[in-house]
Design an enzyme around this catalytic site. Structure first.
Site, PDB file in Angstrom:
ATOM      1  CB  CYS A  17      39.881  38.491  49.817  1.00  0.00           C
ATOM      2  SG  CYS A  17      41.474  38.251  48.985  1.00  0.00           S
ATOM      3  N   GLY A  33      41.046  35.669  55.325  1.00  0.00           N
ATOM      4  CA  GLY A  33      42.344  36.161  54.900  1.00  0.00           C
ATOM      5  C   GLY A  33      43.120  36.724  56.064  1.00  0.00           C
ATOM      6  CG  ASN A  62      36.377  36.978  47.637  1.00  0.00           C
ATOM      7  OD1 ASN A  62      37.413  36.339  47.545  1.00  0.00           O
ATOM      8  ND2 ASN A  62      35.246  36.418  48.035  1.00  0.00           N
ATOM      9  N   GLY A  63      38.199  37.204  44.630  1.00  0.00           N
ATOM     10  CA  GLY A  63      38.106  36.336  43.462  1.00  0.00           C
ATOM     11  C   GLY A  63      39.401  36.332  42.680  1.00  0.00           C
ATOM     12  CE1 TYR A  86      40.148  24.954  56.210  1.00  0.00           C
ATOM     13  CE2 TYR A  86      40.296  26.707  54.583  1.00  0.00           C
ATOM     14  CZ  TYR A  86      40.770  26.088  55.727  1.00  0.00           C
ATOM     15  OH  TYR A  86      41.850  26.602  56.382  1.00  0.00           O
TER      16      TYR A  86
END
Length: 503
Positions: A2, A28, A102-103, A256
């Site tokens: 995210c 996201g 985030n995670g 990426y």
């Protein structure tokens, strides 16, 4: 994966947060949310969709205040189709806390039981972020009981949180009436950095591009296990909240996920991808004579730096052979395999003149499920290519990831349990060349001396947190299977207890 951002400024922050989320949109595209605070009161708007669709003028006007946070969501835990699980999350005690994350917490299920049985807190969704905010709320309550809430108590609470939660996490939270808190997991898996603007406005975000694109100067990354607290006067406090932190950033960020113009933990993402192209070229040369290749073509967009460096190294022309429709989301992070398959040919179109009667080496950043690669190879053949070779700037993705990347089940991974030759046959390429794991780690680590290592579990099967078991994989597989298709999402709505505003 995210994108998260938090800011404290001398003027209203709603537009600033919106602009920062646009710069993090690549992280996201499933949902977006913003919370601002004016005095002790919170104002929230969140919904499914991309930033430009979620926030209209009326929504922005309803977000007053000089402090706030936001998130763009790509779900790896919980329900991909539930608006109630979009972030930010809110709890009203103690103080009033709003949080983005985030995670992925690997012990979320055990914590959920603890919260109910011991902490007397109720969790109403399957989101690990709701678990995390309740753990933080409980520890803040304990740390500040009968005491004023100062940075000392805040950091004591974060230290207690880090002892309870496991997995990967970069967190930004607002504590109503007090300030902005951010902290990072002790392995530094998920990224988080901060900086200030020329007039002293503060921002913390997942990637440096969010700072630079909003006229903030990057100061540094949060260290693994570190927490920062900015009070309402703008004063910054920091403290290391873990006894044994080590820096192991996620390798897939460099492969990426991150924007190429970001710098993460002192490593230029663009330079990392150039270096991967250099070592991939060595693999190509050792696999096949370069004179069998007429042209090198990247599969847009993350693979471009690696493809350019590879072409230069083997002495072959680099050409843009695919045109990307920029109005279609990133295929890899689209929820649901059906949507992923449908979008490939909508997303890319081949330029026939670059393929006709040529032996083409396609370069991709990675091959995860193989479905996209198979279709792109066929597109190249349909465009007239004589032979189609495929090179991956990343090694084979053979193992599940539990730290916040959408590749958790082994069944989805084309390289799991298959030889490279079997993958080649499935994809339909005339040759398939993968990056070497150790070479990849070496050339990226060279950009940051003293790095402990990388979280590269999807490539090497090593889980740096040391607490991942087969039961975790089974639980994630069951959760994803139970979600079903988006068409069924209406039957799974929950009580809207997280402060969602109706648009």
């Amino acid at each position: 994966m995210c994108g998260i951002v938090g800011t404290l400024a001398a003027s209203p922050v709603n537009q600033l947060l919106y602009d920062a989320l646009l710069l993090l949109q690549h992280r996201g595209q499933d949902a977006a949310g913003i919370v601002t605070m004016q005095g002790p009161k919170c104002f929230m708007h969140k919904a499914r969709g991309m930033v430009r669709d979620v926030f209209r003028t009326r929504n922005m006007r309803a977000l007053p205040g000089n402090i706030g946070l936001g998130q763009v969501r790509y779900p790896t835990a919980g329900n991909a189709y539930s608006e109630e699980e979009a972030q930010p999350f809110y709890v009203n005690a103690p103080f009033g806390i709003v949080l983005v994350h985030n995670g992925n917490l690997t012990n979320a299920h055990a914590l959920k039981d603890e919260l109910f049985d011991i902490d007397r807190r109720h969790i109403n969704t399957e989101s690990d972020t709701e678990v995390l905010i309740n753990v933080l709320a409980h520890e803040l309550e304990l740390a500040a009981r009968d005491l004023p809430l100062t940075p000392k108590e805040v950091f004591a609470a974060v230290r207690a949180v880090q002892k309870r939660i496991k997995g990967s996490y970069a967190v930004i939270a607002l504590i109503a009436g007090y300030g902005l808190l951010a902290f990072r997991d002790p392995f530094g898996i998920r990224p988080l950095c901060f900086g200030r603007s020329g007039n002293g406005d503060f921002m913390v975000a997942s990637e440096s591009v969010a700072l630079e694109g909003t006229a903030h100067q990057l100061e540094r990354d949060l260290a693994p296990g570190e927490a920062l607290f900015v009070d309402l006067t703008g004063k910054l406090h920091t403290e290391q909240c873990n006894d044994h932190p080590t820096l192991n950033p996620c390798m897939f960020e460099f492969v990426y996920l991150a924007r190429p113009d970001s710098v993460m933990d002192g490593i230029s993402v663009y330079q990392a991808r150039l270096n991967m192209g250099e070592t991939l070229a060595q693999r190509v040369i050792s696999t096949m004579p370069p004179n069998e290749i007429d042209v090198v073509i990247p599969i847009p967009e993350s693979s471009r730096p690696s493809a350019m460096q590879l072409a230069h190294r083997i002495g072959k022309p680099y050409r843009e052979g695919f045109v990307k429709n920029r109005y279609v989301g990133r295929t890899f992070i689209m929820p649901g395999q059906g949507a992923r398959k449908k979008s490939v040919r909508q997303k890319l179109n081949a330029i026939g003149v670059e393929f006709k009667n040529r032996n083409v080496l396609l370069v991709d950043d990675s091959i995860v499920r193989g479905t996209t690669s198979k279709e792109i190879v066929q597109m190249a053949r349909d465009a007239g290519a004589r032979k189609v070779y495929l090179a991956s700037a990343a090694p084979p993705v053979r193992f599940p990831n539990v730290y916040g990347i959408d590749m958790p089940t082994q069944e989805e991974l084309i390289a799991h349990g298959r030889s490279i030759e079997e993958v080649r046959q499935y994809i339909g390429a005339d040759a398939l060349i993968y990056q070497d794991v150790d070479a990849m780690k070496r050339v990226v680590a060279a950009l940051r001396p003293g790095l402990a290592g990388f979280e590269a579990s999807c490539f090497d099967g090593h889980y740096v947190t040391g607490d991942v078991s087969l039961a975790d994989f089974a639980a994630i597989r069951e959760q994803r299977t139970s979600q079903g298709d988006e068409e069924d999402a209406g039957a799974r709505s929950r009580l809207a207890l997280q402060g969602r505003n109706e648009g």
